[in-house]
Design a protein around this motif. Sequence first.
Motif, PDB file in Angstrom:
ATOM      1  N   VAL A 264       0.848  -1.188   0.000  1.00  0.00           N
ATOM      2  CA  VAL A 264       0.000   0.000   0.000  1.00  0.00           C
ATOM      3  C   VAL A 264       0.887   1.242   0.000  1.00  0.00           C
ATOM      4  CG1 VAL A 264      -1.775   1.309   1.223  1.00  0.00           C
ATOM      5  CG2 VAL A 264      -1.883  -1.197   1.192  1.00  0.00           C
ATOM      6  N   HIS A 265       0.729   2.054  -1.044  1.00  0.00           N
ATOM      7  CA  HIS A 265       1.438   3.342  -1.109  1.00  0.00           C
ATOM      8  C   HIS A 265       0.477   4.379  -0.543  1.00  0.00           C
ATOM      9  CE1 HIS A 265       4.279   6.304  -2.443  1.00  0.00           C
ATOM     10  NE2 HIS A 265       3.310   6.982  -3.026  1.00  0.00           N
ATOM     11  N   LEU A 266       0.835   4.939   0.604  1.00  0.00           N
ATOM     12  CA  LEU A 266      -0.107   5.794   1.332  1.00  0.00           C
ATOM     13  C   LEU A 266       0.525   7.170   1.548  1.00  0.00           C
ATOM     14  CD1 LEU A 266      -2.909   5.204   2.607  1.00  0.00           C
ATOM     15  CD2 LEU A 266      -1.724   4.840   4.768  1.00  0.00           C
ATOM     16  N   PRO A 267       0.341   8.089   0.588  1.00  0.00           N
ATOM     17  CA  PRO A 267       1.029   9.378   0.690  1.00  0.00           C
ATOM     18  C   PRO A 267       0.638  10.153   1.952  1.00  0.00           C
ATOM     19  CG  PRO A 267       0.232   9.018  -1.531  1.00  0.00           C
ATOM     20  CD  PRO A 267      -0.405   7.963  -0.667  1.00  0.00           C
ATOM     21  N   LEU A 268       1.655  10.433   2.765  1.00  0.00           N
ATOM     22  CA  LEU A 268       1.442  11.166   4.022  1.00  0.00           C
ATOM     23  C   LEU A 268       1.534  12.673   3.781  1.00  0.00           C
ATOM     24  CD1 LEU A 268       1.400  11.488   7.172  1.00  0.00           C
ATOM     25  CD2 LEU A 268       3.868  11.072   7.141  1.00  0.00           C
ATOM     26  N   GLN A 269       2.506  13.105   3.012  1.00  0.00           N
ATOM     27  CA  GLN A 269       2.794  14.511   2.650  1.00  0.00           C
ATOM     28  C   GLN A 269       3.402  15.324   3.784  1.00  0.00           C
ATOM     29  OE1 GLN A 269       2.768  14.407  -0.352  1.00  0.00           O
ATOM     30  NE2 GLN A 269       0.915  13.576  -1.231  1.00  0.00           N
ATOM     31  N   ALA A 270       2.827  15.242   4.998  1.00  0.00           N
ATOM     32  CA  ALA A 270       3.389  15.988   6.132  1.00  0.00           C
ATOM     33  C   ALA A 270       2.835  15.397   7.414  1.00  0.00           C
ATOM     34  CB  ALA A 270       3.012  17.466   6.036  1.00  0.00           C
ATOM     35  N   GLY A 311       9.262  21.484   3.415  1.00  0.00           N
ATOM     36  CA  GLY A 311       9.388  22.916   3.157  1.00  0.00           C
ATOM     37  C   GLY A 311       8.161  23.527   2.516  1.00  0.00           C
ATOM     38  N   PHE A 312       6.983  22.947   2.800  1.00  0.00           N
ATOM     39  CA  PHE A 312       5.756  23.584   2.328  1.00  0.00           C
ATOM     40  C   PHE A 312       5.602  24.932   3.042  1.00  0.00           C
ATOM     41  CE2 PHE A 312       1.036  24.111   2.423  1.00  0.00           C
ATOM     42  CZ  PHE A 312       0.862  24.223   1.056  1.00  0.00           C
ATOM     43  N   CYS A 313       4.821  25.823   2.425  1.00  0.00           N
ATOM     44  CA  CYS A 313       4.602  27.187   2.931  1.00  0.00           C
ATOM     45  C   CYS A 313       4.439  27.231   4.456  1.00  0.00           C
ATOM     46  CB  CYS A 313       3.348  27.778   2.305  1.00  0.00           C
ATOM     47  SG  CYS A 313       3.299  27.551   0.521  1.00  0.00           S
ATOM     48  N   SER A 314       5.241  28.013   5.108  1.00  0.00           N
ATOM     49  CA  SER A 314       5.204  28.280   6.555  1.00  0.00           C
ATOM     50  C   SER A 314       5.618  27.083   7.423  1.00  0.00           C
ATOM     51  CB  SER A 314       3.825  28.803   6.999  1.00  0.00           C
ATOM     52  OG  SER A 314       2.921  27.730   7.199  1.00  0.00           O
ATOM     53  N   GLU A 315       6.171  26.026   6.848  1.00  0.00           N
ATOM     54  CA  GLU A 315       6.554  24.861   7.655  1.00  0.00           C
ATOM     55  C   GLU A 315       7.656  25.253   8.648  1.00  0.00           C
ATOM     56  OE1 GLU A 315       7.329  20.381   6.306  1.00  0.00           O
ATOM     57  OE2 GLU A 315       9.194  21.531   6.224  1.00  0.00           O
ATOM     58  N   SER A 316       7.338  25.175   9.928  1.00  0.00           N
ATOM     59  CA  SER A 316       8.299  25.585  10.956  1.00  0.00           C
ATOM     60  C   SER A 316       9.212  24.409  11.298  1.00  0.00           C
ATOM     61  CB  SER A 316       7.540  26.023  12.216  1.00  0.00           C
ATOM     62  OG  SER A 316       6.910  24.873  12.782  1.00  0.00           O
ATOM     63  N   PRO A 317      10.301  24.683  12.036  1.00  0.00           N
ATOM     64  CA  PRO A 317      11.145  23.554  12.477  1.00  0.00           C
ATOM     65  C   PRO A 317      10.332  22.527  13.270  1.00  0.00           C
ATOM     66  CG  PRO A 317      12.286  25.630  12.842  1.00  0.00           C
ATOM     67  CD  PRO A 317      10.896  25.985  12.390  1.00  0.00           C
ATOM     68  N   GLU A 318       9.364  22.998  14.068  1.00  0.00           N
ATOM     69  CA  GLU A 318       8.530  22.059  14.856  1.00  0.00           C
ATOM     70  C   GLU A 318       7.649  21.214  13.919  1.00  0.00           C
ATOM     71  OE1 GLU A 318       8.585  25.495  15.650  1.00  0.00           O
ATOM     72  OE2 GLU A 318      10.282  24.962  16.939  1.00  0.00           O
ATOM     73  N   ASP A 319       7.066  21.871  12.919  1.00  0.00           N
ATOM     74  CA  ASP A 319       6.247  21.104  11.959  1.00  0.00           C
ATOM     75  C   ASP A 319       7.092  20.004  11.327  1.00  0.00           C
ATOM     76  OD1 ASP A 319       3.862  22.650  12.154  1.00  0.00           O
ATOM     77  OD2 ASP A 319       4.733  24.170  10.817  1.00  0.00           O
ATOM     78  N   PHE A 320       8.304  20.377  10.936  1.00  0.00           N
ATOM     79  CA  PHE A 320       9.175  19.389  10.295  1.00  0.00           C
ATOM     80  C   PHE A 320       9.521  18.261  11.268  1.00  0.00           C
ATOM     81  CE2 PHE A 320      13.515  17.844   9.397  1.00  0.00           C
ATOM     82  CZ  PHE A 320      13.193  17.106   8.264  1.00  0.00           C
ATOM     83  N   GLN A 321       9.794  18.618  12.535  1.00  0.00           N
ATOM     84  CA  GLN A 321      10.096  17.584  13.532  1.00  0.00           C
ATOM     85  C   GLN A 321       8.919  16.612  13.674  1.00  0.00           C
ATOM     86  OE1 GLN A 321      12.990  16.838  14.895  1.00  0.00           O
ATOM     87  NE2 GLN A 321      13.885  18.550  13.762  1.00  0.00           N
TER      88      GLN A 321
END
Length: 443
Positions: A264-270, A311-321
């Motif tokens: 199953v390929h299940l795109p998470l995106q973020a 690196g989507f618009c406004s992605e903060s370091p916390e969002d990335f974590q």
Amino acid sequence: MSLKTVPHVHIETFGCQMNESDSELVRSMLKREGFVFTEDRELADVVLVNTCAIRENAHNKIYAHLSELKTLKKQRPLVVGVLGCMAQNLKSALADKEPLVDVLAGPDAYRQLPSLLTAALAAQEQGLPEKGFALDLSEYETYEGIMPDRNSGVNAWITVMRGCDNFCSFCVVPYTRGRERSRDPESILLEARDASARGFKQVTLLGQNVNSYRYGDWDFAGLIHAVADIPGIERVRFTSPHPKDFPTRLIEVIATHPKVCKHVHLPLQAGSDRILELMGRTYTGAEYLALVDHIRDTIPDVVLTTDIICGFCSESPEDFQTTLRMVEQVRFDSAYIFKYSERTHTIAARKYADDIPDRIKGMRVAQLIETQRRITLERNRRYIGQALEVFVEGDATRSSSQGMGKTDGNITVVWDKSTGDPCPGTLSTKRIVDASAATLYGT
Ligand code: SAH
Ligand code: SF4
Ligand code: F3S
């Protein structure tokens, strides 16, 4: 036109499997009208380039390719046609920017190609600088009645639905492929039976939201079950599903039907809910995790893969974590990881600033790739010592003395060839003796 009496066409395909599948339809439609296909670009009167628009680097790759054709076109008469998502996305601006382009045709307009190319060849012979465009999107076109011309490979692509209505804010596909529409199941089954009769043992059902398939009382679970029941078909795959359409019935068909691959390929995106909301993905991180649990509980040996954008618009370091933590928690078997690339027309391009510096996007991508690489290696190593059934695809990319195939979970296996090696397009059992993050090694 050259001395040949019938125009020779060469087609090159970029982008996703849906473009591969569309190129097979294009071949079929043009052959029916008397065009002949050649693998050799040097022999062609017409070169078609089927293009992708998903990220800026897809565009760049195609511009580089068109420059090569420019050289060829200086040497002799040549009609150049640009098909697919980039043609649909840029429209006549592409022909203005690239004067070598004679014909533009978008994904819903391929029925017009034979007449467009005939007109372009005639115009060229008369020295007229005419250009032909077919760029209308359709709510209905599913290329009913056209049997794809599958002249290569061991897998039969079958497009079951076209277009996309999800409008994820980053994505250009709804603008390049138009509204979502499903094909009549009877014609899909006819095509699958035809593929089986021609010796294809693997079928891949395609759509940008393949599991949103709906036609009358038919849903995707019913469709995949019916395709997998066709005698002679040994493996059925599907791509790409969206996490929003995974009813228990579908998960159970994947779990229980022996011919449906446990992948199953299940795109998470973020990972972060705030970013998922901005992306318009319609699920939260917790809902995604619950779906993963449901899938793994029902299909214990499932191979799970994903797509992630950094690196989507406004992605903060916390969002990335949060994304990083999700990747550690889910432990995907593998992941495609992309830098966010702003696309014109999209909701994100209109509403949000592309405000993460490219350097930061690159660092986040590198960190995620590194993390996923370690996890993939750990996951792949669990197969060492096991005997796995492999669908043989041909020679390994690195060496023609090695064979290559895919496990049920779509993981690449290579082995040293010996006399009596299994033919491409057949199933063979391999004992796994080693594993890297990209490949399993079998004997
Ligand atoms: N229909 C599929 C995705 C098709 S595009 C789905 O919904 O999952 C394949 C992948 O490209 C997407 O999953 C996404 O991760 C990536 N992608 C799409 N648009 C992008 C963009 N503007 N920038 C970077 N990656 C993008
Ligand atoms: Fe693009 Fe979203 Fe549609 Fe996939 S579901 S094709 S990411 S708009
Ligand atoms: Fe590219 Fe179009 Fe496929 S944008 S990914 S070729 S649907």
